[in-house]
Design a protein around this motif. Structure first.
Motif, PDB file in Angstrom:
ATOM      1  N   ARG A  56       2.446   8.923 -13.229  1.00  0.00           N
ATOM      2  CA  ARG A  56       2.657  10.130 -12.676  1.00  0.00           C
ATOM      3  C   ARG A  56       1.589  10.599 -11.747  1.00  0.00           C
ATOM      4  N   ARG A  57       0.461  10.709 -12.496  1.00  0.00           N
ATOM      5  CA  ARG A  57      -0.857  10.844 -11.554  1.00  0.00           C
ATOM      6  C   ARG A  57      -1.026   9.994 -10.422  1.00  0.00           C
ATOM      7  N   GLU A  58      -1.153   8.780 -10.664  1.00  0.00           N
ATOM      8  CA  GLU A  58      -1.487   7.769  -9.788  1.00  0.00           C
ATOM      9  C   GLU A  58      -0.489   8.008  -8.608  1.00  0.00           C
ATOM     10  N   TYR A  59       0.921   8.044  -8.610  1.00  0.00           N
ATOM     11  CA  TYR A  59       1.558   8.091  -7.605  1.00  0.00           C
ATOM     12  C   TYR A  59       1.308   9.451  -6.767  1.00  0.00           C
ATOM     13  N   ALA A  60       1.189  10.450  -7.387  1.00  0.00           N
ATOM     14  CA  ALA A  60       1.009  11.765  -6.895  1.00  0.00           C
ATOM     15  C   ALA A  60      -0.401  11.793  -6.057  1.00  0.00           C
ATOM     16  N   ARG A  61      -1.254  11.215  -6.507  1.00  0.00           N
ATOM     17  CA  ARG A  61      -2.486  10.839  -5.808  1.00  0.00           C
ATOM     18  C   ARG A  61      -2.604  10.071  -4.640  1.00  0.00           C
ATOM     19  N   ALA A  62      -1.465   8.952  -4.526  1.00  0.00           N
ATOM     20  CA  ALA A  62      -1.227   8.284  -3.570  1.00  0.00           C
ATOM     21  C   ALA A  62      -0.487   8.797  -2.538  1.00  0.00           C
ATOM     22  N   GLY A  63       0.071   9.953  -2.783  1.00  0.00           N
ATOM     23  CA  GLY A  63       1.162  10.609  -2.005  1.00  0.00           C
ATOM     24  C   GLY A  63       2.458   9.967  -1.752  1.00  0.00           C
ATOM     25  N   ILE A  64       2.807   9.350  -2.869  1.00  0.00           N
ATOM     26  CA  ILE A  64       4.227   8.945  -2.864  1.00  0.00           C
ATOM     27  C   ILE A  64       5.191  10.179  -2.874  1.00  0.00           C
ATOM     28  N   ALA A  65       6.090  10.151  -1.734  1.00  0.00           N
ATOM     29  CA  ALA A  65       6.979  11.328  -1.535  1.00  0.00           C
ATOM     30  C   ALA A  65       7.853  11.850  -2.639  1.00  0.00           C
ATOM     31  N   VAL A  66       8.377  10.702  -3.360  1.00  0.00           N
ATOM     32  CA  VAL A  66       9.313  10.985  -4.499  1.00  0.00           C
ATOM     33  C   VAL A  66       9.394  10.165  -5.548  1.00  0.00           C
ATOM     34  N   TYR A  67       8.968  10.955  -6.729  1.00  0.00           N
ATOM     35  CA  TYR A  67       8.797   9.950  -8.027  1.00  0.00           C
ATOM     36  C   TYR A  67       9.941  10.232  -8.928  1.00  0.00           C
ATOM     37  N   ALA A  68      11.015   9.350  -9.120  1.00  0.00           N
ATOM     38  CA  ALA A  68      11.916   9.629 -10.152  1.00  0.00           C
ATOM     39  C   ALA A  68      11.590   8.881 -11.445  1.00  0.00           C
ATOM     40  N   LEU A  69      11.786   9.608 -12.621  1.00  0.00           N
ATOM     41  CA  LEU A  69      11.115   9.222 -13.872  1.00  0.00           C
ATOM     42  C   LEU A  69      12.627   9.028 -14.852  1.00  0.00           C
ATOM     43  N   VAL A  70      13.116   7.908 -15.217  1.00  0.00           N
ATOM     44  CA  VAL A  70      14.425   7.816 -16.046  1.00  0.00           C
ATOM     45  C   VAL A  70      13.883   7.555 -17.490  1.00  0.00           C
ATOM     46  N   PRO A  72       0.813  -1.268  -0.099  1.00  0.00           N
ATOM     47  CA  PRO A  72      -0.008  -0.046  -0.074  1.00  0.00           C
ATOM     48  C   PRO A  72       0.952   1.454   0.122  1.00  0.00           C
ATOM     49  N   ALA A  73       0.395   2.205  -0.415  1.00  0.00           N
ATOM     50  CA  ALA A  73       0.949   3.545  -0.834  1.00  0.00           C
ATOM     51  C   ALA A  73       1.789   4.034   0.525  1.00  0.00           C
ATOM     52  N   PRO A  74       1.244   3.915   1.771  1.00  0.00           N
ATOM     53  CA  PRO A  74       1.772   4.500   2.710  1.00  0.00           C
ATOM     54  C   PRO A  74       3.225   3.726   2.968  1.00  0.00           C
ATOM     55  N   GLY A  75       3.302   2.521   2.554  1.00  0.00           N
ATOM     56  CA  GLY A  75       4.494   2.002   2.919  1.00  0.00           C
ATOM     57  C   GLY A  75       5.759   2.305   1.821  1.00  0.00           C
ATOM     58  N   VAL A  76       5.410   3.110   0.850  1.00  0.00           N
ATOM     59  CA  VAL A  76       6.458   3.519  -0.121  1.00  0.00           C
ATOM     60  C   VAL A  76       6.797   4.869  -0.056  1.00  0.00           C
ATOM     61  N   GLY A  77       8.004   5.236  -0.018  1.00  0.00           N
ATOM     62  CA  GLY A  77       8.530   6.473   0.268  1.00  0.00           C
ATOM     63  C   GLY A  77       9.043   7.057  -1.077  1.00  0.00           C
ATOM     64  N   THR A  78       9.693   6.105  -2.004  1.00  0.00           N
ATOM     65  CA  THR A  78      10.231   6.613  -3.518  1.00  0.00           C
ATOM     66  C   THR A  78       9.835   5.624  -4.282  1.00  0.00           C
ATOM     67  N   VAL A  79       9.465   5.921  -5.655  1.00  0.00           N
ATOM     68  CA  VAL A  79       9.478   5.222  -6.924  1.00  0.00           C
ATOM     69  C   VAL A  79      10.470   5.656  -7.897  1.00  0.00           C
ATOM     70  N   VAL A  80      11.083   4.708  -8.472  1.00  0.00           N
ATOM     71  CA  VAL A  80      12.024   5.127  -9.505  1.00  0.00           C
ATOM     72  C   VAL A  80      11.289   4.356 -10.622  1.00  0.00           C
ATOM     73  N   GLU A  81      10.936   5.082 -11.604  1.00  0.00           N
ATOM     74  CA  GLU A  81      10.398   4.594 -12.795  1.00  0.00           C
ATOM     75  C   GLU A  81      11.234   4.597 -14.094  1.00  0.00           C
ATOM     76  N   VAL A  82      11.514   3.389 -14.747  1.00  0.00           N
ATOM     77  CA  VAL A  82      12.364   3.672 -16.239  1.00  0.00           C
ATOM     78  C   VAL A  82      11.091   3.211 -17.191  1.00  0.00           C
ATOM     79  N   VAL A  83      11.169   4.735 -18.156  1.00  0.00           N
ATOM     80  CA  VAL A  83      10.175   4.463 -19.075  1.00  0.00           C
ATOM     81  C   VAL A  83      10.437   3.504 -20.159  1.00  0.00           C
ATOM     82  N   ALA A  84       9.392   2.517 -20.275  1.00  0.00           N
ATOM     83  CA  ALA A  84       9.488   1.361 -21.123  1.00  0.00           C
ATOM     84  C   ALA A  84       9.238   1.900 -22.625  1.00  0.00           C
TER      85      ALA A  84
END
Length: 93
Positions: free
Chosen positions: A56-70, A30-42
């Protein structure tokens, strides 16, 4: 994340056991257990749109503190780091 979206592929690395965050079905974190997501674009138009916009929208809505997009599909390659999301804001790209 919201109940409308679930992304399955990926690797989880944490400093604490993920077991304490597991959902009742034993699937996912669940989102509260996730501090950072690193996504590599497929590759592929559908995957690029999903990774750049929808996730990007879903992670923001879930409140994920850090989202890195490679992203190696934007011309020159880039790494974008987004922080402090507002789950109520429109995060359209």
């Amino acid at each position: 994340m919201s109940s409308a979206a679930s992304y399955e592929r990926g690797v989880v690395r944490g400093t604490r056991s993920c077991d304490e965050f597991g959902d009742e079905d034993g699937y996912g974190i669940p989102a509260p257990g996730v501090g950072t997501v690193v996504e590599v674009v497929a590759s592929g138009r559908q995957h690029i749109q999903r990774d750049r916009i929808h996730k990007r929208r879903e992670y923001a809505r879930a409140g994920i503190a850090v989202y890195a997009l490679v992203d190696d599909f934007d011309g020159d390659g880039s790494v974008v780091v987004l922080t402090s999301p507002d789950p109520k804001a429109d995060t359209g790209a």
